[in-house]
Design a protein around this motif. Sequence first.
Motif, PDB file in Angstrom:
ATOM      1  N   CYS A 151      -8.373   2.064   5.694  1.00  0.00           N
ATOM      2  CA  CYS A 151      -7.626   1.055   4.945  1.00  0.00           C
ATOM      3  C   CYS A 151      -6.660   0.325   5.870  1.00  0.00           C
ATOM      4  N   ALA A 152      -5.982   1.087   6.730  1.00  0.00           N
ATOM      5  CA  ALA A 152      -5.039   0.480   7.660  1.00  0.00           C
ATOM      6  C   ALA A 152      -5.744  -0.425   8.651  1.00  0.00           C
ATOM      7  N   ARG A 193      -5.154  -4.431   9.212  1.00  0.00           N
ATOM      8  CA  ARG A 193      -4.731  -4.869  10.539  1.00  0.00           C
ATOM      9  C   ARG A 193      -5.683  -5.898  11.149  1.00  0.00           C
ATOM     10  N   GLU A 194      -6.986  -5.743  10.907  1.00  0.00           N
ATOM     11  CA  GLU A 194      -7.975  -6.545  11.626  1.00  0.00           C
ATOM     12  C   GLU A 194      -8.730  -7.560  10.773  1.00  0.00           C
ATOM     13  N   TYR A 195      -8.712  -7.419   9.437  1.00  0.00           N
ATOM     14  CA  TYR A 195      -9.571  -8.270   8.613  1.00  0.00           C
ATOM     15  C   TYR A 195      -8.813  -9.187   7.662  1.00  0.00           C
ATOM     16  N   GLY A 196      -7.507  -9.055   7.583  1.00  0.00           N
ATOM     17  CA  GLY A 196      -6.693  -9.990   6.823  1.00  0.00           C
ATOM     18  C   GLY A 196      -6.952 -10.085   5.338  1.00  0.00           C
ATOM     19  N   PRO A 197      -7.266  -8.989   4.651  1.00  0.00           N
ATOM     20  CA  PRO A 197      -7.473  -9.094   3.204  1.00  0.00           C
ATOM     21  C   PRO A 197      -6.155  -9.310   2.465  1.00  0.00           C
ATOM     22  N   ALA A 222       1.115   9.160   5.792  1.00  0.00           N
ATOM     23  CA  ALA A 222       0.711   8.537   7.053  1.00  0.00           C
ATOM     24  C   ALA A 222       1.019   7.046   7.084  1.00  0.00           C
ATOM     25  N   HIS A 223       1.015   6.401   5.911  1.00  0.00           N
ATOM     26  CA  HIS A 223       1.183   4.947   5.855  1.00  0.00           C
ATOM     27  C   HIS A 223       2.426   4.562   5.057  1.00  0.00           C
ATOM     28  N   GLU A 224       3.422   5.423   5.126  1.00  0.00           N
ATOM     29  CA  GLU A 224       4.647   5.214   4.352  1.00  0.00           C
ATOM     30  C   GLU A 224       5.305   3.873   4.673  1.00  0.00           C
TER      31      GLU A 224
END
Length: 278
Positions: free
Chosen positions: A89-90, A94-98, A117-119
Motif C-alpha cells: 500500500c505504501a 509513493r510511486e503511483y499517485g492514487p 508501521a505506517h503511523e
Amino acid sequence: MVDGAGRMPPEMRDAVRETYGADDLSANPVFGGGFINFGYWRGIDLRGPLGAAERVRSQQDLYRHVLDSVGPLEGLSTLEVGCGLGRGCALTLREYGPAAVVGMDIHPDQLRRARAAHEDVLRREPERLRFARGGAEAMPFADGSFDAVVSVEAAQHFPDLAAFAAETARVLRPGGRVAVASFFTVDDVPGRSGELAALLDTFATGLDIARPVTALTEAFTASGLRGARAQSIGPHVWPGWDRWLSRLWADGTWPRNFLRAYEQRVLDYYLVTAARDG
C-alpha cells in the motif's frame, strides 16, 4: 461485531490464524524488508551474490508488476486484498499517485502491525491511506467503491474463489480492473492436491489451497468481469525464489520444493487480470 458495511467479520481458517498471528512472519529473514512474498526477480542477476537489497527489490518489483497491469492509478482509488503489513500500500502511494489506497486483511494482528508501521502516513494523510478488516469473500465496502483491486500472494489462502470474484466485481466501479498474483496448480488433473501436500508443508497443513488457475479466471468471468486472463510469471519467480532460499535452506528441504513443483509442471505462479465493463 458488525463492520461498517453491515457484514460480520469473517472467520479465519486455523492455519492462517496461526501463521500470521503473534509471531511476525515478516521478521523471518526469508522475507527481509517487511514484505511477505516470493518476489519477481526479472532484471536481478541470479548468478551473483544476493543480499537484502536484491531481496527487497524482488518483493517491490512483484508489486510493481501487479500495479502496472491494472493501468495508470493516478487520482484513482485502489484496494489491496490481503495487505499484510501494508508495504505494498505504501509503495502504491509513493510511486503511483492514487487518490486513496485501502489495505484490507482478515488478520487483526497484521492490521495492527500495518497501522503501527505506517503511523506517520495515516496521521498525515488519513484520506489517502487506511486499513480495514475484511475477508476476500465478504468485503466491508459499498458497491462500486474502487477503481482497482489488487492482491499479491494472498489468493492461495482464499477458501472460496467464486465468492472473492463476486465481491471483487461488486466493489469495482464501471471500467475498474483487478490483478491478482499468486500460485496455482497448472491444471485440474485429479491428485494435484496430494502431490503438493507431499512436496510442501504449506499445502500439507492447509495454509495454501491447491486449485487450478482456471478456477479464478472462470470465477471472474462468472461474476460478470470481462477479459479474464492468466499469464505465467513463474520463470521470473521460481528460480530467483529458490536461489534466495539456498542461502537459508539446504537442497532437499521442503521450501526448495517450490521450484521442484514448478519444474514438474504441477505448480506455477500467475498474474490474473480482468475488468468490469465501463
